[in-house]
Design a protein around this motif. Structure first.
Motif, PDB file in Angstrom:
ATOM      1  N   ARG A  48       0.786  -1.089  -0.122  1.00  0.00           N
ATOM      2  CA  ARG A  48       0.105   0.238   0.243  1.00  0.00           C
ATOM      3  C   ARG A  48       0.946   1.404   0.067  1.00  0.00           C
ATOM      4  NH1 ARG A  48      -5.187  -0.233   1.379  1.00  0.00           N
ATOM      5  NH2 ARG A  48      -4.942   1.731   2.730  1.00  0.00           N
ATOM      6  N   GLY A  52       0.883   4.232  -2.904  1.00  0.00           N
ATOM      7  CA  GLY A  52       0.592   5.560  -2.457  1.00  0.00           C
ATOM      8  C   GLY A  52      -0.604   5.603  -1.784  1.00  0.00           C
ATOM      9  N   LEU A  53      -1.163   4.395  -1.158  1.00  0.00           N
ATOM     10  CA  LEU A  53      -2.224   4.257  -0.346  1.00  0.00           C
ATOM     11  C   LEU A  53      -1.930   4.408   1.202  1.00  0.00           C
ATOM     12  CD1 LEU A  53      -3.854   1.451  -2.448  1.00  0.00           C
ATOM     13  CD2 LEU A  53      -4.467   3.895  -2.535  1.00  0.00           C
ATOM     14  N   ALA A  74      -1.316   8.420  -5.820  1.00  0.00           N
ATOM     15  CA  ALA A  74      -1.376   7.146  -6.200  1.00  0.00           C
ATOM     16  C   ALA A  74      -1.821   7.070  -7.510  1.00  0.00           C
ATOM     17  CB  ALA A  74      -2.605   6.242  -5.496  1.00  0.00           C
ATOM     18  N   HIS A  75      -2.429   7.999  -8.198  1.00  0.00           N
ATOM     19  CA  HIS A  75      -2.934   7.869  -9.631  1.00  0.00           C
ATOM     20  C   HIS A  75      -1.883   8.383 -10.525  1.00  0.00           C
ATOM     21  CE1 HIS A  75      -4.562  11.729  -8.467  1.00  0.00           C
ATOM     22  NE2 HIS A  75      -4.491  12.139  -9.580  1.00  0.00           N
ATOM     23  N   VAL A  81      -2.257  -2.261  -9.266  1.00  0.00           N
ATOM     24  CA  VAL A  81      -2.482  -3.155  -7.932  1.00  0.00           C
ATOM     25  C   VAL A  81      -3.474  -4.016  -8.460  1.00  0.00           C
ATOM     26  CG1 VAL A  81      -2.775  -3.344  -5.529  1.00  0.00           C
ATOM     27  CG2 VAL A  81      -1.935  -1.080  -6.355  1.00  0.00           C
ATOM     28  N   PHE A  83      -5.538  -6.429  -6.040  1.00  0.00           N
ATOM     29  CA  PHE A  83      -5.778  -6.723  -4.791  1.00  0.00           C
ATOM     30  C   PHE A  83      -6.183  -8.122  -4.467  1.00  0.00           C
ATOM     31  CE2 PHE A  83      -6.628  -2.218  -5.243  1.00  0.00           C
ATOM     32  CZ  PHE A  83      -5.818  -1.534  -4.398  1.00  0.00           C
ATOM     33  N   GLU A  85      -8.936  -9.131  -2.811  1.00  0.00           N
ATOM     34  CA  GLU A  85     -10.224  -9.206  -3.386  1.00  0.00           C
ATOM     35  C   GLU A  85     -10.265  -8.517  -4.866  1.00  0.00           C
ATOM     36  OE1 GLU A  85      -9.543  -6.686  -1.282  1.00  0.00           O
ATOM     37  OE2 GLU A  85      -9.272  -7.765   0.445  1.00  0.00           O
ATOM     38  N   ARG A  87     -12.186  -6.642  -6.488  1.00  0.00           N
ATOM     39  CA  ARG A  87     -12.701  -5.274  -6.572  1.00  0.00           C
ATOM     40  C   ARG A  87     -13.114  -4.738  -7.659  1.00  0.00           C
ATOM     41  NH1 ARG A  87      -9.008  -2.121  -2.088  1.00  0.00           N
ATOM     42  NH2 ARG A  87      -8.667  -3.633  -0.664  1.00  0.00           N
ATOM     43  N   LEU A  88     -13.966  -5.585  -8.400  1.00  0.00           N
ATOM     44  CA  LEU A  88     -14.596  -5.218  -9.694  1.00  0.00           C
ATOM     45  C   LEU A  88     -15.932  -4.372  -9.417  1.00  0.00           C
ATOM     46  CD1 LEU A  88     -14.317  -8.722 -11.591  1.00  0.00           C
ATOM     47  CD2 LEU A  88     -12.611  -6.751 -11.445  1.00  0.00           C
ATOM     48  N   LEU A  89     -16.291  -3.604 -10.212  1.00  0.00           N
ATOM     49  CA  LEU A  89     -17.394  -2.600 -10.227  1.00  0.00           C
ATOM     50  C   LEU A  89     -18.636  -3.403 -10.792  1.00  0.00           C
ATOM     51  CD1 LEU A  89     -16.205   0.578 -11.873  1.00  0.00           C
ATOM     52  CD2 LEU A  89     -16.185   0.091  -9.376  1.00  0.00           C
ATOM     53  N   PRO A  90     -19.550  -3.636  -9.708  1.00  0.00           N
ATOM     54  CA  PRO A  90     -20.553  -4.524 -10.085  1.00  0.00           C
ATOM     55  C   PRO A  90     -21.718  -4.068 -11.052  1.00  0.00           C
ATOM     56  CG  PRO A  90     -20.926  -3.837  -7.977  1.00  0.00           C
ATOM     57  CD  PRO A  90     -19.702  -3.301  -8.351  1.00  0.00           C
ATOM     58  N   LEU A 100     -10.871   0.843 -16.926  1.00  0.00           N
ATOM     59  CA  LEU A 100     -11.083   1.993 -15.888  1.00  0.00           C
ATOM     60  C   LEU A 100      -9.824   2.810 -15.913  1.00  0.00           C
ATOM     61  CD1 LEU A 100     -13.291   2.840 -14.196  1.00  0.00           C
ATOM     62  CD2 LEU A 100     -12.169   1.774 -11.939  1.00  0.00           C
ATOM     63  N   PRO A 101      -8.568   2.229 -16.017  1.00  0.00           N
ATOM     64  CA  PRO A 101      -7.466   3.346 -16.077  1.00  0.00           C
ATOM     65  C   PRO A 101      -7.713   3.962 -17.337  1.00  0.00           C
ATOM     66  CG  PRO A 101      -6.744   1.131 -15.435  1.00  0.00           C
ATOM     67  CD  PRO A 101      -8.204   0.993 -16.029  1.00  0.00           C
ATOM     68  N   ARG A 148      -7.259  -5.420 -15.876  1.00  0.00           N
ATOM     69  CA  ARG A 148      -7.324  -4.027 -15.641  1.00  0.00           C
ATOM     70  C   ARG A 148      -5.998  -3.404 -15.136  1.00  0.00           C
ATOM     71  NH1 ARG A 148     -11.283  -3.489 -10.697  1.00  0.00           N
ATOM     72  NH2 ARG A 148      -9.400  -4.384  -9.827  1.00  0.00           N
TER      73      ARG A 148
ATOM     74  N   LEU B 157     -13.536  -0.469  -3.264  1.00  0.00           N
ATOM     75  CA  LEU B 157     -13.748   0.014  -4.807  1.00  0.00           C
ATOM     76  C   LEU B 157     -13.065   1.370  -4.853  1.00  0.00           C
ATOM     77  CD1 LEU B 157     -17.306  -1.101  -5.635  1.00  0.00           C
ATOM     78  CD2 LEU B 157     -15.107  -2.220  -6.355  1.00  0.00           C
ATOM     79  N   MET B 160      -9.351   0.856  -4.980  1.00  0.00           N
ATOM     80  CA  MET B 160      -9.009   0.625  -6.207  1.00  0.00           C
ATOM     81  C   MET B 160      -8.913   1.313  -7.490  1.00  0.00           C
ATOM     82  SD  MET B 160     -10.402  -0.379  -9.331  1.00  0.00           S
ATOM     83  CE  MET B 160     -12.181  -0.364  -9.161  1.00  0.00           C
ATOM     84  N   ARG B 162      -8.457   4.702  -6.810  1.00  0.00           N
ATOM     85  CA  ARG B 162      -7.199   5.708  -6.574  1.00  0.00           C
ATOM     86  C   ARG B 162      -5.947   4.779  -7.188  1.00  0.00           C
ATOM     87  NH1 ARG B 162      -6.152   6.865  -0.494  1.00  0.00           N
ATOM     88  NH2 ARG B 162      -4.285   7.820  -1.253  1.00  0.00           N
ATOM     89  N   ALA B 164      -6.087   2.822  -9.594  1.00  0.00           N
ATOM     90  CA  ALA B 164      -6.289   2.632 -11.213  1.00  0.00           C
ATOM     91  C   ALA B 164      -6.259   3.973 -11.860  1.00  0.00           C
ATOM     92  CB  ALA B 164      -7.484   1.942 -11.350  1.00  0.00           C
ATOM     93  N   GLY B 165      -5.854   4.977 -11.261  1.00  0.00           N
ATOM     94  CA  GLY B 165      -5.611   6.244 -11.815  1.00  0.00           C
ATOM     95  C   GLY B 165      -6.753   7.423 -11.683  1.00  0.00           C
ATOM     96  N   LEU B 166      -7.735   7.107 -11.098  1.00  0.00           N
ATOM     97  CA  LEU B 166      -8.802   7.980 -10.836  1.00  0.00           C
ATOM     98  C   LEU B 166      -8.725   9.166 -10.046  1.00  0.00           C
ATOM     99  CD1 LEU B 166     -12.081   5.650 -11.186  1.00  0.00           C
ATOM    100  CD2 LEU B 166     -10.727   6.594 -13.088  1.00  0.00           C
TER     101      LEU B 166
END
Lengths: 349, 253
Positions: A48, A52-53, A74-75, A81, A83, A85, A87-90, A100-101, A148, B157, B160, B162, B164-166
Motif C-alpha cells: 500500500r 501511494g495508499l 496514487a494515480h 495493483v 488486490f 479481493e 474489487r470489480l465494479l458490479p 477503468l485506467p 485491468r 472499490l 481500487m 485511486r 487505477a488512476g482516477l
C-alpha cells in the motif's frame, strides 16, 4: 516500460506503533519478486505504501529513478495493483471494468473497449467483454482484475495475495498466467503471499518479511538452502536447526554429540534440509524415531534426541519402526552454518 | 414457488382495493352505503377541492419543499452516513440517539419547538422555516438509509479507483455514486415521501403557507368527496417519485 524499484529505510506507522520498521528492498527492472511472510508482518502495508495508499513516515521509494514521495498521488505513480479481493465494479461490464485506467486517462470509449478486449485476450478471457461481472468465478474475477491492472500500462505491478480468493484447483493456472504475463512483458512485479510454496514457485527473487523488516532477499534456492538466520530457516521449514560449538573441524552439540563440520572454531547455529539427512547406522548422530509417515515420494521421519527435533525425508522403501533408535548421517557439505548467528539468542519467527 | 405469488397478490390487493375505493369516492357525486358502486358519478368533489388557487399553491409548496429538503438532506447525510457506515466514530450510539430524536417526538411538537427558535432567530416569514423544519424531520431518514450503503466494499472499490488512476471527482462519479445508486434512490424516495406527507410539522411551523396535507385535512370530515379528489392529487407525485426511484435502482451506470 518497466522500471527498477528501490526502497530504503521505509517506516510506516499508521497507528501508535510502526508496522514497517526500516524496510530495504531492491527489484531490478523487469524482474518478478515475491514478498513472503506470516500474517501481520507488514507485507500489505508495504504494498500500500508503494502504491501511494499509505502515508510514509520515513525512508524513500524510487521507481525507475523517480522518487515516489507523498507529493506523488496514487494515480500518478504508474503503479498498478491487483488486490486480494478482485474489487470489480458490479454495475459495469467486464470490458468497462478492465478499461477503468483508460477512462481515467481520457481515452475515447471505442478505443478503450478495443484495448480492454486485447487485455482480456491476454488473460484468457477473450469473448467475455460485454458480459456482466456478476456470475464470474473467483479465478475469472481475478483475471479481470489482472487485465485491468495491465490496461494502465504500469511500470510496476503489485499483486496482494492474488491466489488467496481462488479455488485451489484453479490456482495453478492463475499462477502460471501471472508468471507468463510478467515474463512476456518484462514487467517489474512484486507479489505478496503468506504461502511458502506459492512464493517459491512464483519468485525470481524472494524476500522474507518478519515483524516489519525484510530479513533476507535472495533467489528462492539460496533462501531455502542458505537461510540468513534461524528465524528464516524456521519460516521456510528448512528442517533441523542444530546449535553448538565448532572446534577442530567438528560441531559439538550441547548434549555432547559430534558431527563433522569444517570451518572456524566458535559458537555455531547450523541448518540442514530434511532430504539431506540419511539413515546410516554408522552415522555420528543417534536419535529415536517419533514418527514415520509414508508420503509417496519419500518417508517423512521425525526423530527426537533429547530436546533436539530432527526431520528427514528418506527413500520410500526405507524400513524403520517408531520407537527404535537409528543412526543418522548429516553430510558436512549439506550443513549450512548461519553466518553471525549467536546460538544462545532465540530468533523470533 | 406458489407461496410468493400468493403473498404478492395479497399485498397488491391491499394496495389496489383502497385506491379503487378512493378513486370511486372522488368521482361519486352520490354514493350511499351499502351500495358497492356510486349512484351518481360526477366532478363535484374536484370543483370543491380546486375552487380558488389554494390547491395549486399547496401543491407547489409541497413539491418545492419536498424536493429541496430531499436534496439538502442527501447532501448533508452523505458525509455523515459515510462516517457512520465506515465505523469511524468512537461513540456512534450518541449520534444515532441524536438522529432518532425528531422521530421519537410527535411531529407537531417538533414543529412547535422549532417555531420558538425560528421566531427568536428571525427566520420566520421567508418560507425558510418550513424548509428547515422539514429538513429536521427528513435528515434522520436520509442518514439512516444512506449509511447502509457505505462499508468496506465501497471503500475497497474507491481505493481500487485511486490505484487505477482516477481522480477524486472521477471516483465519485464512476465508482461511489453508481455503487450506491440503489441506496441513494431509496434514501431520496423515503426523504421525499416523509416531507411530502408531513402534516404536524408544517401546521405548527407555517400554518399560513399550507402544504397539501395541511389543505387536505379540513376536507376529511367536512367533504369526503373533495378530500378524495385532493388525495388523488396528493398521490400522483408520490407514485411518480416511487417509479423514478425504482427506475434509478435498476438503471445501469
Amino acid at each position: 516500460m518497466s522500471a527498477a524499484l528501490s526502497i530504503r529505510g521505509l517506516v510506516v506507522a499508521p497507528g501508535a506503533a510502526p508496522v514497517l520498521r526500516g524496510v530495504e528492498l531492491e527489484i531490478a527492472a523487469g524482474r518478478r519478486a515475491v514478498l513472503v511472510g506470516p500474517s501481520g508482518a507488514g507485507k500489505t502495508t508495504l504494498l500500500r505504501a508503494i502504491a501511494g495508499l499509505e502515508v510514509v513516515s520515513e525512508g524513500t521509494i524510487e521507481l525507475g529513478g523517480r522518487r515516489l514521495d507523498r507529493r506523488v498521488p496514487a494515480h500518478r505513480r504508474r503503479v498498478s495493483v491487483v488486490f486480494q479481493e478482485p474489487r470489480l465494479l458490479p454495475h459495469a461490464r467486464i470490458d468497462d471494468n478492465v478499461a477503468l485506467p483508460l477512462r481515467a486517462a481520457g481515452v475515447p470509449r471505442r478505443e478503450r473497449r478495443q484495448r480492454a478486449g486485447e487485455r482480456l485476450e491476454e488473460v484468457g478471457l477473450a469473448g467475455m467483454a460485454s458480459r456482466s461481472v456478476r456470475g464470474l468465478s473467483g479465478g475469472e474475477q481475478q483475471r479481470v482484475a489482472l487485465a485491468r491492472a495491465l490496461c494502465g500500462e504500469p511500470e510496476l505491478l503489485l499483486l496482494d495475495e492474488p491466489l488467496a480468493a481462488v479455488d485451489p484447483n484453479r490456482r495453478e493456472s492463475l499462477r502460471r498466467l501471472i508468471a507468463r504475463v510478467q515474463h512476456d512483458r518484462r514487467l517489474t512485479t512484486l507479489v505478496i503471499t503468506h504461502d511458502r510454496a506459492e512464493a517459491a514457485e512464483l519468485a525470481e527473487t524472494l524476500a522474507l518479511m518478519l515483524e516489519g523488516r525484510i530479513v533476507q532477499q535472495a533467489e528462492p534456492r539460496e533462501i531455502f538452502e542458505r537461510p540468513a538466520t534461524a528465524a528464516v530457516a524456521r519460516f521456510f521449514g528448512t528442517g533441523t536447526i542444530l546449535r553448538g560449538t565448532v572446534a577442530g573441524g567438528q560441531l559439538h552439540l550441547d548434549d555432547g554429540a559430534l558431527i563433522p563440520l569444517p570451518g572456524p572454531d566458535g559458537p555455531a547455529t547450523c541448518v540442514i534440509r530434511p532430504e539431506a539427512v540419511s539413515v546410516d547406522d554408522a552415522g555420528p548422530l543417534r536419535a529415536e524415531v517419533a514418527e514415520a509417515i509414508y508420503a509417496g515420494t519419500h518417508v517423512r521421519l521425525v526423530l527426537h534426541r533429547g530436546d533436539l527435533r530432527i526431520t528427514a525425508h528418506v527413500a520410500p522403501e526405507t524400513q524403520v519402526s517408531v520407537g527404535s533408535e537409528i543412526g543418522l548421517d548429516l553430510p558436512a557439505d549439506r550443513l549450512w552454518r548461519i553466518p553471525d548467528e549467536d546460538p544462545h539468542v532465540s530468533a523470533g519467527s | 414457488m406458489r407461496r410468493p405469488s400468493v403473498v404478492v397478490g395479497a399485498a397488491g390487493l391491499l394496495l389496489v382495493l383502497p385506491l379503487a375505493a378512493l378513486t370511486a369516492r372522488a368521482f361519486a357525486d352520490v354514493w350511499r352505503a351499502p351500495a358497492l358502486l356510486p349512484q351518481r358519478w360526477g366532478l363535484r368533489g374536484f370543483d370543491a377541492a380546486f375552487a380558488g388557487d389554494l390547491a395549486g399553491s399547496a401543491l407547489l409548496a409541497s413539491l418545492g419543499v419536498g424536493v429541496t429538503a430531499t436534496l439538502l438532506a442527501l447532501a448533508i447525510a452523505w458525509p455523515a452516513a459515510r462516517v457512520l457506515g465506515e465505523r469511524r466514530l468512537r461513540h456512534p450510539a450518541a449520534v444515532f440517539l441524536l438522529l432518532a430524536m425528531p422521530l421519537l417526538v410527535p411531529p407537531y411538537a417538533v414543529g412547535v419547538g422549532l417555531t420558538e427558535w425560528f421566531l427568536r432567530l428571525g427566520l420566520t416569514g421567508h418560507g425558510a422555516e418550513l424548509l428547515l423544519a422539514h429538513l429536521a424531520v427528513v435528515l434522520p431518514y436520509s442518514v439512516l438509509l444512506l449509511l447502509s450503503g457505505f462499508g468496506p466494499e465501497v471503500r475497497w472499490l474507491e481505493e481500487m479507483g485511486r490505484a487505477a488512476g482516477l481522480s477524486s471527482a472521477d471516483r465519485l462519479r464512476w465508482i461511489t455514486v453508481p455503487a450506491l445508486r440503489p441506496t441513494l434512490a431509496a434514501a431520496a424516495l423515503v426523504s421525499f415521501l416523509v416531507s411530502w406527507s408531513q402534516y404536524g410539522t408544517s401546521l405548527a411551523v407555517a400554518p399560513a403557507q399550507p402544504t397539501l396535507p395541511v389543505l387536505l385535512l379540513p376536507f376529511v370530515g367536512a367533504d369526503p368527496q373533495a378530500a378524495a379528489a385532493l388525495s388523488l392529487l396528493f398521490l400522483a407525485p408520490a407514485l411518480l417519485a416511487l417509479l423514478a426511484a425504482v427506475r434509478a435502482m435498476k438503471a445501469p451506470a
